[in-house]
Design an enzyme around this catalytic site. Sequence first.
Site, mmCIF file in Angstrom:
data_model
loop_
_atom_site.group_PDB
_atom_site.id
_atom_site.type_symbol
_atom_site.label_atom_id
_atom_site.label_comp_id
_atom_site.label_asym_id
_atom_site.label_seq_id
_atom_site.Cartn_x
_atom_site.Cartn_y
_atom_site.Cartn_z
ATOM 1 N N SER A 46 21.509 64.120 63.561
ATOM 2 C CA SER A 46 20.881 63.356 62.476
ATOM 3 C C SER A 46 21.693 63.385 61.190
ATOM 4 C CB SER A 46 19.495 63.971 62.220
ATOM 5 O OG SER A 46 19.076 63.716 60.899
ATOM 6 N N GLY A 47 21.856 62.219 60.587
ATOM 7 C CA GLY A 47 22.551 62.152 59.301
ATOM 8 C C GLY A 47 21.770 62.880 58.214
ATOM 9 N N LEU A 48 20.447 62.724 58.268
ATOM 10 C CA LEU A 48 19.612 63.428 57.284
ATOM 11 C C LEU A 48 19.803 64.940 57.425
ATOM 12 C CD1 LEU A 48 17.284 63.798 55.260
ATOM 13 C CD2 LEU A 48 15.693 63.561 57.179
ATOM 14 N N ASP A 58 21.287 62.385 51.790
ATOM 15 C CA ASP A 58 21.589 61.550 52.952
ATOM 16 C C ASP A 58 22.088 60.190 52.480
ATOM 17 O OD1 ASP A 58 21.674 60.529 55.501
ATOM 18 O OD2 ASP A 58 19.506 60.296 55.713
ATOM 19 N N ASP A 85 24.086 59.983 64.707
ATOM 20 C CA ASP A 85 23.543 59.044 63.728
ATOM 21 C C ASP A 85 24.707 58.724 62.791
ATOM 22 O OD1 ASP A 85 22.335 57.813 61.595
ATOM 23 O OD2 ASP A 85 21.146 59.566 60.995
ATOM 24 N N ASP A 87 25.201 56.475 60.538
ATOM 25 C CA ASP A 87 24.903 55.685 59.331
ATOM 26 C C ASP A 87 25.396 54.239 59.522
ATOM 27 O OD1 ASP A 87 23.712 57.914 58.307
ATOM 28 O OD2 ASP A 87 25.382 58.485 57.018
ATOM 29 N N GLU A 114 23.572 51.642 61.712
ATOM 30 C CA GLU A 114 22.432 50.896 61.168
ATOM 31 C C GLU A 114 22.941 49.737 60.320
ATOM 32 O OE1 GLU A 114 20.747 53.643 57.657
ATOM 33 O OE2 GLU A 114 21.395 54.802 59.384
ATOM 34 N N LYS A 120 24.862 54.052 52.292
ATOM 35 C CA LYS A 120 23.431 53.878 52.572
ATOM 36 C C LYS A 120 22.645 55.048 51.974
ATOM 37 C CE LYS A 120 21.807 56.267 55.367
ATOM 38 N NZ LYS A 120 21.461 57.613 55.959
ATOM 39 N N ASN A 122 18.738 57.279 52.861
ATOM 40 C CA ASN A 122 17.753 57.458 53.920
ATOM 41 C C ASN A 122 16.706 56.348 53.891
ATOM 42 O OD1 ASN A 122 15.041 58.774 55.000
ATOM 43 N ND2 ASN A 122 16.786 59.802 55.955
ATOM 44 N N SER A 123 16.281 55.927 55.065
ATOM 45 C CA SER A 123 15.363 54.789 55.169
ATOM 46 C C SER A 123 14.026 55.050 54.503
ATOM 47 C CB SER A 123 15.118 54.472 56.644
ATOM 48 O OG SER A 123 16.334 54.198 57.271
ATOM 49 N N ARG A 159 21.078 49.900 65.166
ATOM 50 C CA ARG A 159 19.777 50.226 64.558
ATOM 51 C C ARG A 159 19.366 49.111 63.607
ATOM 52 N NH1 ARG A 159 18.750 55.907 61.439
ATOM 53 N NH2 ARG A 159 17.534 55.150 59.654
ATOM 54 N N HIS A 190 13.468 50.799 63.766
ATOM 55 C CA HIS A 190 12.923 51.837 62.895
ATOM 56 C C HIS A 190 11.737 51.277 62.100
ATOM 57 C CE1 HIS A 190 12.890 55.735 61.414
ATOM 58 N NE2 HIS A 190 13.836 55.708 60.480
HETATM 59 C C1 SPV Z 1 18.245 60.544 60.510
HETATM 60 O O1 SPV Z 1 17.738 61.414 61.218
HETATM 61 O O2 SPV Z 1 19.120 60.778 59.700
HETATM 62 C C2 SPV Z 1 17.797 59.170 60.618
HETATM 63 C C3 SPV Z 1 16.423 58.913 60.991
HETATM 64 O O3 SPV Z 1 18.557 58.313 60.318
HETATM 65 S S1 SPV Z 1 15.577 58.728 59.545
HETATM 66 O O4 SPV Z 1 15.742 59.870 58.721
HETATM 67 O O5 SPV Z 1 14.198 58.532 59.973
HETATM 68 O O6 SPV Z 1 16.064 57.536 58.882
HETATM 69 MG MG MG Z 2 20.139 58.908 59.311
#
Ligand code: SPV
Ligand code: MG
Length: 545
Positions: A46-48, A58, A85, A87, A114, A120, A122-123, A159, A190
């Site tokens: 996971s990027g986060l 993130d 992930d 990004d 994505e 970017k 975080n979503s 994504r 997502h």
């Molecule tokens: C991540 O885990 O970094 C994601 C999923 O991209 S989210 O955090 O839900 O965007």
């Molecule tokens: Mg991410």
Amino acid sequence: MTNQPTRCAQLRQLLHSPQLEFLLEAHNGISARIVEQAGFRGIWASGLAISAQFGVRDSNEASWTQVVDVLEFMSDVTRIPILLDGDTGYGNFNNMRRLVRKLEQRQVAGVCIEDKQFPKTNSFIDGEKQPLADVDEFCGKIKAGKDVQTDTDFCVIARVEALIAGWSMAEALRRAEAYRAAGADGILIHSKLSRPDEILEFAQEWAERAPLIIVPTKYFSTPTEVFRSARISVAIWANHMLRAAVESMEQVSAHIKAQETVADVEHRVATVNHIFELQGAAELSAAQDRYLKPASRTQAIVLAASRGNALRELTEDRPKVMISVGGKSLLQRLAEEFKRQAIGRVVVVAGYKAETIDVGGVEVVQNPDYANTGELTSLECATSRFEDDMVILYGDLLFRSYILRDLLDSPGELVVVVDSALEGSHKSGTPDLAFCSRADDRSLFREPVRLLRIEEKSSSSAGEKPSGHWIGMLRARAQGRQWIAQALAELHSNGGLAQLTLPDLINHLIGTGREIQVHYIHGHWLDVNQLDDLDRAWDFAQSHS
Ligand code: SPV
Ligand code: MG
């Protein structure tokens, strides 16, 4: 070679598996290993979570090479596939190409990109404010990634962020279809809603055109069965390892701060041994056995219970072994000799003022009745610690290093060191005269010599010439060690153990048919019994340090 499918092929199998599959997040080597050990068949890098474990946002604050470095550790310690992930692909199509090459080199099985713009964020942070990528530009990025991959099973997942950014379902579907047509191996749809409505509607419209992946972070309370019925391919639990670690670290750190002790934290945290397990320490030990020179499996048992009365006030507050000679205690000097010969375990049997023994790296066992008992009672106190090969010796010995080194090399289950230099006696106490099967011929290639008996000078047999002095050092290999333990038990049951000495033990062993080899030396040692000995010890220490 193994027949296991490659990690890329494993990821592809997950995407196309007829049942719902799961990926769990990991953000470093140890969390990746934990995910694998928990039984997961794949990892979401996971990027986060990776940015958070660096303590940054993130928002592409960690560089892509820093992310890839983390992945290398994760990949090294696992065998299941990792989906990165990625990004936005960290730039344009060209950055995407380089990313895919670097991921394949590290056996990362796939990347998810994505359709947002670099950098970017975080979503779930201002999702609607983040501009989406141009569809054609994003399709070019997908194509570039697919063209450059060398393993046909490497997966590029596209994504779709349209729902996050506030676009319509139609836009989300339009984009997903364009990405599929551009070569994406799967679509991640997502949603930031707390209910699964959007992704269920999407799934229905999508109708399994390509594997569909979801991230139920916000709609977590949805029963998993709902995803199964919606024919979702993969559900990603995207950040739960990081959140578990943070929760635990916050609780434990607050507790330690408040309590100023870790005593009641111990049961709430993983054992150090468990950490070693996760690090694969056992494999390294096994490899050391294969590739390194065998470590010495010899321990030293040092008899050090007596006060050393003849040393008078010097032993008022400490046992003889703690007397300083040239700035170091006798025991410290011994401990250094053991280190020099790679003897890792040192057991000191203490009695008089045992509490003053503070030499690093030695185990102290006590002979509580030291005042009324002798050497064999002390030795008996150490029997529970007997393991490996052993050297048993008096704590007041000083000797040149080669003596111990050569003793360790000399063959035989039981070997005693005998000094054949009878004339200038090095022993100030009651010398233990050794009678041996032949005298020391002082040649390098000597025949094996057996010990016949040890006698105190006072009781020496008239007329018979001794072969030398036993210096108070005995070596036992595995069988010899058992003989000693058995002899101690026999002498114990005979009743008189308390007054017996090591020479009594040695004579008992010979009397019961055990063969004891002699390792001859000629000087280069002394023991400390009287005040006079201290000057000689000081000279000895100076000349041999
Ligand atoms: C991540 O885990 O970094 C994601 C999923 O991209 S989210 O955090 O839900 O965007
Ligand atoms: Mg991410």
